[in-house]
Design a protein around this motif. Structure first.
Motif, PDB file in Angstrom:
ATOM      1  N   GLU A 169      94.337  44.494 -17.973  1.00  0.00           N
ATOM      2  CA  GLU A 169      93.149  44.758 -18.683  1.00  0.00           C
ATOM      3  C   GLU A 169      92.093  44.369 -17.898  1.00  0.00           C
ATOM      4  OE1 GLU A 169      91.659  43.266 -22.882  1.00  0.00           O
ATOM      5  OE2 GLU A 169      93.646  43.065 -22.560  1.00  0.00           O
ATOM      6  N   VAL A 170      92.111  42.928 -17.276  1.00  0.00           N
ATOM      7  CA  VAL A 170      90.874  42.522 -16.613  1.00  0.00           C
ATOM      8  C   VAL A 170      90.653  43.603 -15.298  1.00  0.00           C
ATOM      9  CG1 VAL A 170      90.151  40.811 -14.948  1.00  0.00           C
ATOM     10  CG2 VAL A 170      91.331  40.267 -16.995  1.00  0.00           C
ATOM     11  N   LEU A 171      91.635  43.927 -14.772  1.00  0.00           N
ATOM     12  CA  LEU A 171      91.414  44.906 -13.496  1.00  0.00           C
ATOM     13  C   LEU A 171      90.842  46.331 -14.134  1.00  0.00           C
ATOM     14  CD1 LEU A 171      91.654  45.171 -10.656  1.00  0.00           C
ATOM     15  CD2 LEU A 171      94.079  45.819 -10.785  1.00  0.00           C
ATOM     16  N   ALA A 172      91.548  46.808 -15.161  1.00  0.00           N
ATOM     17  CA  ALA A 172      91.140  48.163 -15.676  1.00  0.00           C
ATOM     18  C   ALA A 172      89.628  47.964 -15.876  1.00  0.00           C
ATOM     19  CB  ALA A 172      91.967  48.467 -16.896  1.00  0.00           C
ATOM     20  N   GLU A 173      89.161  46.781 -16.387  1.00  0.00           N
ATOM     21  CA  GLU A 173      87.713  46.757 -16.755  1.00  0.00           C
ATOM     22  C   GLU A 173      86.822  46.628 -15.737  1.00  0.00           C
ATOM     23  OE1 GLU A 173      87.825  43.225 -19.271  1.00  0.00           O
ATOM     24  OE2 GLU A 173      88.404  44.283 -20.971  1.00  0.00           O
ATOM     25  N   GLN A 174      87.384  45.982 -14.670  1.00  0.00           N
ATOM     26  CA  GLN A 174      86.494  45.755 -13.455  1.00  0.00           C
ATOM     27  C   GLN A 174      86.659  47.256 -12.589  1.00  0.00           C
ATOM     28  OE1 GLN A 174      87.112  42.376 -10.627  1.00  0.00           O
ATOM     29  NE2 GLN A 174      88.001  44.393  -9.255  1.00  0.00           N
ATOM     30  N   HIS A 175      87.706  47.780 -12.972  1.00  0.00           N
ATOM     31  CA  HIS A 175      87.506  49.263 -12.211  1.00  0.00           C
ATOM     32  C   HIS A 175      86.707  50.107 -12.997  1.00  0.00           C
ATOM     33  CE1 HIS A 175      90.409  49.198  -8.957  1.00  0.00           C
ATOM     34  NE2 HIS A 175      91.384  49.136  -9.752  1.00  0.00           N
ATOM     35  N   ALA A 176      86.643  50.084 -14.049  1.00  0.00           N
ATOM     36  CA  ALA A 176      85.859  50.985 -14.891  1.00  0.00           C
ATOM     37  C   ALA A 176      84.365  50.637 -14.484  1.00  0.00           C
ATOM     38  CB  ALA A 176      86.097  50.746 -16.581  1.00  0.00           C
ATOM     39  N   GLY A 177      84.099  49.439 -14.533  1.00  0.00           N
ATOM     40  CA  GLY A 177      82.545  48.982 -14.008  1.00  0.00           C
ATOM     41  C   GLY A 177      82.395  49.425 -12.716  1.00  0.00           C
ATOM     42  N   ALA A 178      83.291  49.205 -12.089  1.00  0.00           N
ATOM     43  CA  ALA A 178      82.854  49.516 -10.494  1.00  0.00           C
ATOM     44  C   ALA A 178      82.843  50.932 -10.255  1.00  0.00           C
ATOM     45  CB  ALA A 178      83.932  48.860  -9.630  1.00  0.00           C
ATOM     46  N   ARG A 217      81.190  61.393 -16.857  1.00  0.00           N
ATOM     47  CA  ARG A 217      81.297  60.531 -17.798  1.00  0.00           C
ATOM     48  C   ARG A 217      82.657  59.657 -17.599  1.00  0.00           C
ATOM     49  NH1 ARG A 217      82.857  62.037 -24.280  1.00  0.00           N
ATOM     50  NH2 ARG A 217      83.336  59.714 -24.971  1.00  0.00           N
ATOM     51  N   VAL A 218      82.817  58.549 -17.693  1.00  0.00           N
ATOM     52  CA  VAL A 218      83.837  57.621 -17.295  1.00  0.00           C
ATOM     53  C   VAL A 218      84.063  56.727 -18.359  1.00  0.00           C
ATOM     54  CG1 VAL A 218      84.804  55.656 -15.900  1.00  0.00           C
ATOM     55  CG2 VAL A 218      83.092  57.337 -14.983  1.00  0.00           C
ATOM     56  N   ALA A 219      85.292  56.789 -18.759  1.00  0.00           N
ATOM     57  CA  ALA A 219      85.686  56.099 -20.383  1.00  0.00           C
ATOM     58  C   ALA A 219      86.665  55.107 -19.616  1.00  0.00           C
ATOM     59  CB  ALA A 219      86.289  57.064 -21.228  1.00  0.00           C
ATOM     60  N   LEU A 220      86.787  53.770 -20.573  1.00  0.00           N
ATOM     61  CA  LEU A 220      87.735  52.850 -20.552  1.00  0.00           C
ATOM     62  C   LEU A 220      88.596  52.795 -21.400  1.00  0.00           C
ATOM     63  CD1 LEU A 220      88.907  50.104 -19.092  1.00  0.00           C
ATOM     64  CD2 LEU A 220      87.010  48.847 -20.386  1.00  0.00           C
ATOM     65  N   LEU A 221      90.070  52.775 -21.482  1.00  0.00           N
ATOM     66  CA  LEU A 221      90.745  52.655 -22.496  1.00  0.00           C
ATOM     67  C   LEU A 221      91.891  51.754 -22.149  1.00  0.00           C
ATOM     68  CD1 LEU A 221      91.529  54.315 -24.946  1.00  0.00           C
ATOM     69  CD2 LEU A 221      93.624  55.663 -24.002  1.00  0.00           C
ATOM     70  N   THR A 222      91.905  50.528 -23.002  1.00  0.00           N
ATOM     71  CA  THR A 222      93.073  49.693 -23.214  1.00  0.00           C
ATOM     72  C   THR A 222      93.705  49.724 -24.443  1.00  0.00           C
ATOM     73  OG1 THR A 222      91.756  47.933 -23.512  1.00  0.00           O
ATOM     74  CG2 THR A 222      91.685  48.361 -21.200  1.00  0.00           C
ATOM     75  N   SER A 223      94.648  48.532 -24.654  1.00  0.00           N
ATOM     76  CA  SER A 223      95.098  48.598 -26.034  1.00  0.00           C
ATOM     77  C   SER A 223      94.292  47.769 -26.968  1.00  0.00           C
ATOM     78  CB  SER A 223      96.606  47.507 -25.816  1.00  0.00           C
ATOM     79  OG  SER A 223      96.316  46.463 -25.105  1.00  0.00           O
ATOM     80  N   LYS A 224      92.909  47.202 -25.966  1.00  0.00           N
ATOM     81  CA  LYS A 224      92.209  46.422 -27.048  1.00  0.00           C
ATOM     82  C   LYS A 224      91.103  47.107 -27.471  1.00  0.00           C
ATOM     83  CE  LYS A 224      94.211  42.292 -26.447  1.00  0.00           C
ATOM     84  NZ  LYS A 224      94.259  41.497 -25.091  1.00  0.00           N
ATOM     85  N   VAL A 283      95.152  40.157  -9.511  1.00  0.00           N
ATOM     86  CA  VAL A 283      94.960  41.514  -8.799  1.00  0.00           C
ATOM     87  C   VAL A 283      93.306  42.081  -8.757  1.00  0.00           C
ATOM     88  CG1 VAL A 283      97.259  42.452  -8.658  1.00  0.00           C
ATOM     89  CG2 VAL A 283      95.962  42.533 -10.700  1.00  0.00           C
ATOM     90  N   GLY A 284      92.834  42.378  -7.671  1.00  0.00           N
ATOM     91  CA  GLY A 284      91.792  43.335  -7.657  1.00  0.00           C
ATOM     92  C   GLY A 284      90.337  42.563  -8.059  1.00  0.00           C
ATOM     93  N   VAL A 285      90.365  41.358  -8.534  1.00  0.00           N
ATOM     94  CA  VAL A 285      89.113  40.770  -8.995  1.00  0.00           C
ATOM     95  C   VAL A 285      87.962  40.905  -7.784  1.00  0.00           C
ATOM     96  CG1 VAL A 285      88.065  39.022 -10.033  1.00  0.00           C
ATOM     97  CG2 VAL A 285      89.911  39.713 -11.082  1.00  0.00           C
ATOM     98  N   ASP A 286      87.099  41.516  -8.108  1.00  0.00           N
ATOM     99  CA  ASP A 286      86.009  41.582  -6.888  1.00  0.00           C
ATOM    100  C   ASP A 286      84.801  40.965  -7.134  1.00  0.00           C
ATOM    101  OD1 ASP A 286      85.207  42.650  -4.502  1.00  0.00           O
ATOM    102  OD2 ASP A 286      84.385  44.471  -5.225  1.00  0.00           O
ATOM    103  N   VAL A 287      84.486  39.749  -6.436  1.00  0.00           N
ATOM    104  CA  VAL A 287      83.120  38.912  -6.792  1.00  0.00           C
ATOM    105  C   VAL A 287      82.815  38.792  -5.366  1.00  0.00           C
ATOM    106  CG1 VAL A 287      81.770  37.300  -7.749  1.00  0.00           C
ATOM    107  CG2 VAL A 287      83.768  38.264  -9.210  1.00  0.00           C
ATOM    108  N   ALA A 288      81.803  39.250  -4.815  1.00  0.00           N
ATOM    109  CA  ALA A 288      81.462  39.169  -3.269  1.00  0.00           C
ATOM    110  C   ALA A 288      81.093  37.938  -3.008  1.00  0.00           C
ATOM    111  CB  ALA A 288      80.396  39.977  -2.813  1.00  0.00           C
ATOM    112  N   GLU A 289      80.074  37.153  -3.994  1.00  0.00           N
ATOM    113  CA  GLU A 289      79.848  35.605  -3.866  1.00  0.00           C
ATOM    114  C   GLU A 289      80.709  34.687  -3.946  1.00  0.00           C
ATOM    115  OE1 GLU A 289      78.689  37.592  -6.052  1.00  0.00           O
ATOM    116  OE2 GLU A 289      76.718  38.467  -5.223  1.00  0.00           O
TER     117      GLU A 289
END
Ligand code: ADP
Ligand code: MG
Length: 756
Positions: free
Chosen positions: A368-377, A400-407, A612-618
């Motif tokens: 979920e964390v990764l999906a959310e991040q991908h959706a944001g990015a 239009r980009v949509a995010l779908l998770t079990s939540k 996986v994938g979490v992307d925070v440049a700082e």
């Protein structure tokens, strides 16, 4: 060794086995149909024992191979009388006396280890053998047992003695069958893998196998002589005989090579066929990769607007993908690239091709964390891109980009389902939730699966099937699969052999390798915390990953909470410390990630949800506690969360462990930041089991083949399989191979590969 005569009689004195039906030579398929009970001496008890080892048919039996490298060379056995202190020796002897396990010297709490004393004898002399803390040996080595002992000869009170040797039972006490030790002196005999539970000995297996091979006679060989010569492989009859009953040790490896080749060849043949069949059946889409009016496509516009210039490797990957997409067949491509090599940009470029042509794109991520991040990015990357829409006044609408998770809340979900069905959601990003039945696309054009190691083949197929839709009228979407961390080339050939492969072998410019240090003592560990404080003081951020906890996610969560509190009160006091784990509600997770991104939180104490994938440049510091609990791929992936900007970054591996395996892993991490190199180390350390676990469904047929040491065989098997299928896609001239494949793959897979 020559093949045994084929006129052996059957155990009940019936007619001799003639040559097997349907051609010259014995086929594996025939052996797969015969129960081991056809063999002499295999009665009810033996059947049960063999079943313990997973052996039910004669084929199971002859493919139960001697333990790798364990053959005992009878010609080199030293008589007990000739043993000398300090020898490393194999000693063949019969047990003549055995003590019951004693608890040794000393009493009460100071009691020493338990001890079993055995006396063995051969024609020349007797020898004392002792075992410590192996009380079960008393039962295993009853008087009358014939066994092979291997160890270093020592002395005790002036007498020679063997302490805690390895012991392989060749004939159990009271086992009245052959082998008498006499005829073994000049022979090589194999040591079979046995379970302690199974009441079997290597000698008995050897006897059964010997009978099976004698009565099987010559084997039919799917490899012609010309091929065998070209590949430098022995024929199959020789291979089976030499691996089970060599007359010299030099015969063993060529036999193993041949049989290992067969395993790899069957596997590659299935993969190559699978690839071909997918194409046969395909209803692909010819995507629009350039516009008839010469204007920029969505993908062009997207690439133009990137705040950076794509690397050469990204451009090459995109070119290969656009070629696939423009073609009539659906793409099946694996995109391999190191952590941080920028695979997401490549994926978005592909998704936008679908949208350009009026289709939809879907991106599935493992968490979920990764999906959310991908959706944001992705939303940010495609911001202000538009798609044409004649129903609006302007003739266009925003993409239009949509995010779908079990939540995703029920109302939002209904809106997304509706948008997917009428085509107004252009790109869908999500987790497994994408696979549910309610998700129906207007026209799914391109599918991307991120971090494929978390998904099985079935899920790949399920997502692809969304393109056809419930009434099977749609198309097969193009598929791009991405790995989280690289896997070695030959392993990829085995695991993803039905996909084409592109490698992104370049990191964006300006990346500095992450400085990695393994810290062992409390004093050394202080360096990590002081680095966290100094980096935070410079406006950067840090991750602290808590150890994996056995048991439930809830237990793990509790321990992360405790560790975050501890750190906030001690080493990291005064810093803004946040907390992230799988048990938090979605909204909370999102808030924590947002705060960490913005800097409202400076340190994130987390479980591997950030893997996986979490992307925070700082983020410039990663501290991994109890790092010895993690595998190399996971450590490399975690380390990939820092060093994503142009500032120097550090990764600290905390571990006091000095066990050899973790040591090898942690040292490898200190020495290399190259994911491809680490993948090789990982495979070497862990063996193929874990990689093959992710392999195509089905029974694992790889018993002898080794992915590292047999790389040349993997490559050869692949090229022979490709050549063969290119010449004869139905394998009509190779019925024997088809029959064999059917034995080793699942029925539904066979159905798919050979429709008939
Ligand atoms: P991964 O391959 O591990 O999935 P990502 O796609 O998450 O890597 O990219 C890692 C980071 O690098 C992201 O912040 C992304 O925006 C950035 N990035 C990607 N391509 C480039 C590039 N060509 N130049 C500079 N930064 C890039
Ligand atoms: Mg990624």
């Amino acid at each position: 060794m020559t093949a045994a005569p084929s006129d052996a009689t059957s155990p009940d004195g019936g007619p001799p086995d003639g040559p097997p039906a349907g051609g010259p030579g014995r086929k594996l398929g025939q052996l797969a149909e015969l129960e081991v009970s056809v063999l002499k001496g295999v009665g009810t008890a033996a059947l049960r024992d063999l079943a313990e080892l997973g052996i039910g048919t004669v084929l199971d039996l002859i493919t139960h191979y001697p333990r790798q490298g364990r053959y005992i060379d009878g010609t080199r056995l030293v008589p007990i009388a000739d043993l000398v202190v300090g020898d490393k020796a194999s000693v063949l002897g019969e047990v003549t006396r055995v003590s019951s396990p004693s608890s040794g010297y000393g009493r009460g709490r100071r009691r020493g280890p338990s001890r079993v004393e055995v006396e063995i004898a051969d024609d020349s002399a007797r020898l004392k053998v002792v075992f410590f803390n192996q009380a079960w040996r008393a039962k295993q080595l009853a008087v009358g047992t014939l066994a092979l002992f291997f160890g270093t000869i020592g002395t005790y009170r002036d007498a020679l003695q063997l302490s805690s040797p390895t012991a392989d039972v060749l004939r159990a006490a009271g086992d009245d069958g052959e082998p008498d030790d006499g005829d073994r002196k000049g022979r090589i005999f194999p040591v079979y893998p046995l379970t302690e539970k199974a009441n079997l000995t290597s000698a008995r297996i050897s006897r059964y196998v010997g009978e099976a091979l004698d009565r099987a006679g010559r084997f039919a060989d799917p490899l012609s002589e010309a091929w065998r010569r070209r590949l430098d492989l022995v024929d199959r009859t020789e291979a089976f005989n030499h691996i089970h009953r060599p007359t010299s040790l030099a015969q063993c490896e060529p036999a193993r090579r041949r049989l290992a080749f067969d395993e790899l060849f069957r596997l590659q043949l299935a993969l190559v066929l699978r690839k071909l069949r997918l194409q046969d059946d395909a209803r692909g889409i010819r995507h629009t990769v350039s516009r008839s009016d010469g204007g920029p496509t969505l993908t062009d516009r997207f690439l133009d607007r990137l705040p950076f210039c794509p690397t050469g490797a990204q451009q090459r990957a995109i070119t290969a993908i656009l070629d696939d997409l423009a073609g009539p067949l659906p793409m099946h491509r694996l995109l391999q690239g190191d952590v941080g090599s920028g695979k997401t940009v490549v994926a978005v470029a592909a998704l936008l091709v679908a949208v350009e042509g009026g289709h939809q794109g879907a991106l599935m991520a493992p968490t979920e964390v990764l999906a959310e991040q991908h959706a944001g990015a992705v939303a940010e990357l495609v911001d202000s891109l538009t798609v044409s829409d004649p129903t609006t006044l302007e003739g266009w609408r925003p993409l239009r980009v949509a995010l779908l998770t079990s939540k995703t809340a029920a109302r939002g979900r209904a809106a997304i389902h509706a948008g997917l069905a009428d085509g107004t959601v252009d790109i869908l990003i999500g987790t497994h939730a994408l696979l549910t039945d309610q998700v129906e696309f207007h026209s799914l054009g391109v599918v991307v699966i991120d971090e494929q190691h978390r998904f099985g083949v079935e899920q790949r197929a399920a997502l692809r099937a969304k393109g056809r839709g419930p009434d099977d009228t749609g198309h097969d979407p193009d598929l791009l699969v991405m790995t989280a961390t690289p896997i070695p080339r030959t392993a990829a050939m085995v695991v993803f052999g039905d996909l084409d492969m592109t490698i992104v072998d370049e990191l964006p410019p300006g990346r500095l390798p992450v400085t990695t240090a393994w810290l062992r003592t409390p004093l050394e560990v202080e360096e990590a915390w002081s680095r966290v404080r100094s980096e935070v003081a410079r406006g950067h951020r840090a991750f602290v990953v808590c150890p994996l906890v056995e048991g439930s996610e809830r237990v793990e969560a509790t321990s992360v909470v405790a560790e975050a509190e501890r750190l906030a009160a001690s080493e990291l006091s005064g810093l803004r410390v946040g907390l992230l784990h799988g048990q938090l509600p979605s909204a909370e997770k999102e808030r924590v990630m947002a705060d960490f991104r913005s800097g409202a939180l400076e340190v994130l104490v987390a479980t591997t949800v950030i893997e996986v994938g979490v992307d925070v440049a700082e983020a410039t510091v990663m501290v991994i506690e109890d790092a010895d609990r993690f595998g190399i791929a996971q450590l490399h992936q975690l380390r990939g969360r820092v060093g994503r900007g142009s500032d120097p970054a550090w990764c600290y591996l905390l571990s006091e462990s000095d066990a050899p395996e973790p040591e090898a892993r942690l040292s490898a991490m200190e020495q290399s930041t190259d994911g491809f190199a680490l993948a090789e180390v990982d495979l070497e350390l862990r063996g193929e089991g874990t990689i093959l676990g992710a392999r195509q469904k089905g029974k694992s047929d790889l018993k002898l083949a080794r992915l590292i040491s047999d790389q040349d065989l993997v490559v050869e098997a692949r090229s022979v399989a490709e050549e063969l299928v290119a010449d004869d896609p139905e394998l009509s001239a190779h019925r024997l191979l088809v029959d064999e494949l059917r034995i080793f793959i699942e029925d539904d897979e066979a159905e798919f590969l050979f429709k008939s």
